[in-house]
Design a protein around this motif. Structure first.
Motif, mmCIF file in Angstrom:
data_model
loop_
_atom_site.group_PDB
_atom_site.id
_atom_site.type_symbol
_atom_site.label_atom_id
_atom_site.label_comp_id
_atom_site.label_asym_id
_atom_site.label_seq_id
_atom_site.Cartn_x
_atom_site.Cartn_y
_atom_site.Cartn_z
ATOM 1 N N LEU A 36 -14.337 20.382 -32.980
ATOM 2 C CA LEU A 36 -13.033 20.476 -32.318
ATOM 3 C C LEU A 36 -12.694 19.110 -31.727
ATOM 4 O O LEU A 36 -13.460 18.558 -30.932
ATOM 5 C CB LEU A 36 -13.052 21.533 -31.219
ATOM 6 N N ARG A 37 -11.543 18.561 -32.087
ATOM 7 C CA ARG A 37 -11.174 17.217 -31.668
ATOM 8 C C ARG A 37 -10.832 17.132 -30.179
ATOM 9 O O ARG A 37 -10.323 18.096 -29.597
ATOM 10 C CB ARG A 37 -9.962 16.726 -32.465
ATOM 11 N N TRP A 38 -11.041 15.960 -29.617
ATOM 12 C CA TRP A 38 -10.621 15.736 -28.230
ATOM 13 C C TRP A 38 -9.097 15.798 -28.119
ATOM 14 O O TRP A 38 -8.565 16.172 -27.069
ATOM 15 C CB TRP A 38 -11.148 14.397 -27.703
ATOM 16 N N GLN A 39 -8.410 15.478 -29.202
ATOM 17 C CA GLN A 39 -6.948 15.486 -29.156
ATOM 18 C C GLN A 39 -6.410 16.874 -28.827
ATOM 19 O O GLN A 39 -5.479 17.024 -28.023
ATOM 20 C CB GLN A 39 -6.373 15.008 -30.490
ATOM 21 N N GLU A 40 -6.980 17.904 -29.453
ATOM 22 C CA GLU A 40 -6.535 19.269 -29.159
ATOM 23 C C GLU A 40 -6.939 19.684 -27.747
ATOM 24 O O GLU A 40 -6.183 20.371 -27.040
ATOM 25 C CB GLU A 40 -7.099 20.259 -30.182
ATOM 26 N N THR A 239 -13.918 26.368 -35.748
ATOM 27 C CA THR A 239 -13.015 25.234 -35.559
ATOM 28 C C THR A 239 -13.287 24.135 -36.585
ATOM 29 O O THR A 239 -12.363 23.439 -37.022
ATOM 30 C CB THR A 239 -13.138 24.673 -34.132
ATOM 31 N N ASP A 240 -14.522 23.970 -36.984
ATOM 32 C CA ASP A 240 -14.844 22.978 -38.008
ATOM 33 C C ASP A 240 -14.508 23.486 -39.402
ATOM 34 O O ASP A 240 -13.938 22.760 -40.226
ATOM 35 C CB ASP A 240 -16.329 22.617 -37.942
ATOM 36 N N TRP A 296 -7.482 14.243 -40.210
ATOM 37 C CA TRP A 296 -7.713 15.302 -39.225
ATOM 38 C C TRP A 296 -8.635 16.370 -39.784
ATOM 39 O O TRP A 296 -9.325 17.068 -39.028
ATOM 40 C CB TRP A 296 -6.391 15.928 -38.778
ATOM 41 N N LYS A 297 -8.708 16.474 -41.097
ATOM 42 C CA LYS A 297 -9.556 17.464 -41.746
ATOM 43 C C LYS A 297 -11.024 17.029 -41.806
ATOM 44 O O LYS A 297 -11.896 17.858 -42.060
ATOM 45 C CB LYS A 297 -9.076 17.721 -43.172
#
Length: 366
Positions: A36-40, A239-240, A296-297
């Motif tokens: 899960l990205r820090w951006q989200e 999430t991944d 992003w993927k």
């Protein structure tokens, strides 16, 4: 002079013991949500990706209605309400890069086995350069704690990924480990666990290596209720998986679900005497991902930005500093020693390769 040195050493030991005795944390639950990205986490849903291309979103209006808001603060709370109404007020969150909070991995691989090894052992191992199912030669902080009398028989690990039993080295570690589409690690399952085993066996598998998060949550919850471990690792994975599949809608939905699972776990531990006001949650991820319409993927050695991740802490000993800004860089390698330190144990002293505990997460030394 020798007498003075011995006296100082004795006082230092007493001080260490006193600090450990003063800790309110008696139990730690380490939770990961893979990739899960820090951006989200810090800015919520990304507008460009709420689309059929490049986001793979099947119902754009529905996802916009659920997760899109005008400001980053509103978006992140819509996506992760427990993070932003509870942890951000009573705990700490690291990793908002634009706000001067860097949270990074130290391994160079930027994918899962090296990441989980770093989380659980406290150091990067150059020998780990694939996700192959090879038993980890390194001892994790979970196994290190399990070998100490206070934690013997009081450690467990539940993960949606079938490689996790190898990362933790289930054959050696001596405590229950669940990974992927396998029955719960219970010699005498109760009726609820039997039903879970049936569902796990009978469900069509969208991903052969990763059990769906809802089953994983129920399995972990039941173990906690039945066996009351002092240290538990719970690893979610959707999430991944949905990121790799290019389905931003399902990625957001999965992240929102994990937030709800964490809230339910928190509410559960607050309802049990052993855990109430004596439990710390550590929440993080194994790696970041790239940015833009394609990256992003993805993650991996060649993906810029996949080294950036995040971590969160909530518990009775962690000062309520909320979202950290303009603070010192923290690393994935510090999680293991921080986990142990919250329990009054010096893993960093025992394993010199590990990162030091994150000082700001611990109570001030008196």
């Amino acid at each position: 002079m020798i007498r003075v040195i011995l006296t100082l050493a004795f006082l230092a030991c007493c001080a260490c013991r006193g600090t450990a005795a003063d800790l309110k944390t008696k139990n730690v639950i380490l939770i990961t949500t893979d990739g899960l990205r820090w951006q989200e986490v810090f800015t919520g849903a990304e507008k460009e990706l709420i689309s059929k291309e490049p986001g793979g979103v099947s119902n754009v209006k529905a996802i916009e209605s659920q997760f899109w808001r005008e400001t980053p603060e509103e978006r992140r709370e819509a996506l992760l309400p427990f993070f932003w109404t509870k942890i951000a007020k009573e705990g700490q969150l690291y990793g908002n890069m634009p706000q001067g909070s860097s949270s990074q991995i130290t391994n160079t691989m930027k994918f899962s086995y090296p990441g989980y090894n770093e989380i659980l052992t406290g150091f990067a191992d150059l020998r780990i350069d694939s996700n192959a199912k090879k038993p980890n030669e390194n001892f994790t902080v979970l196994e290190w704690l399990h070998r100490r009398p206070a934690f013997d028989g009081k450690v467990a690990a539940y993960s949606a990924w079938d490689v996790t039993p190898f990362i933790i080295n289930r054959e050696r570690c001596g405590f229950p480990v669940m990974g992927g589409w396998e029955p719960v690690p219970e010699s005498d399952p109760n009726p609820r666990q039997k039903l879970l085993n049936d569902l796990i066996a009978d469900t069509t598998r969208p991903n052969a290596a990763e059990v769906i998060d809802s089953f994983l949550y129920q399995a972990a919850r039941e173990h906690l209720l039945r066996h009351r471990p002092r240290v538990m690792f719970i690893g979610f994975l959707e999430t991944d998986a949905w990121g790799h599949a290019g389905r931003y809608d399902n990625l957001l939905t999965s992240a929102h679900a994990v937030d709800a699972y964490i809230q339910r776990l928190w509410d559960l531990v607050q309802s049990i005497d052993q855990y109430r006001d004596k439990t710390t949650l550590i929440i993080t991820t194994d790696h970041g991902r790239g940015s833009g319409p394609t990256d992003w993927k993805n993650h991996g050695k060649k993906i810029e930005g996949a080294e950036d991740m995040w971590m969160a802490f909530l518990g009775p000993d962690t000062p309520p500093l909320g979202e950290r800004k303009n603070c010192d860089r923290v690393t994935q390698s510090q999680v293991a020693a921080t986990l142990a330190a919250l329990l009054g144990e010096d893993y960093h002293g025992a394993e010199a390769r590990s990162g030091a505990p994150i000082k700001d997460v611990l109570p001030p030394v008196k």
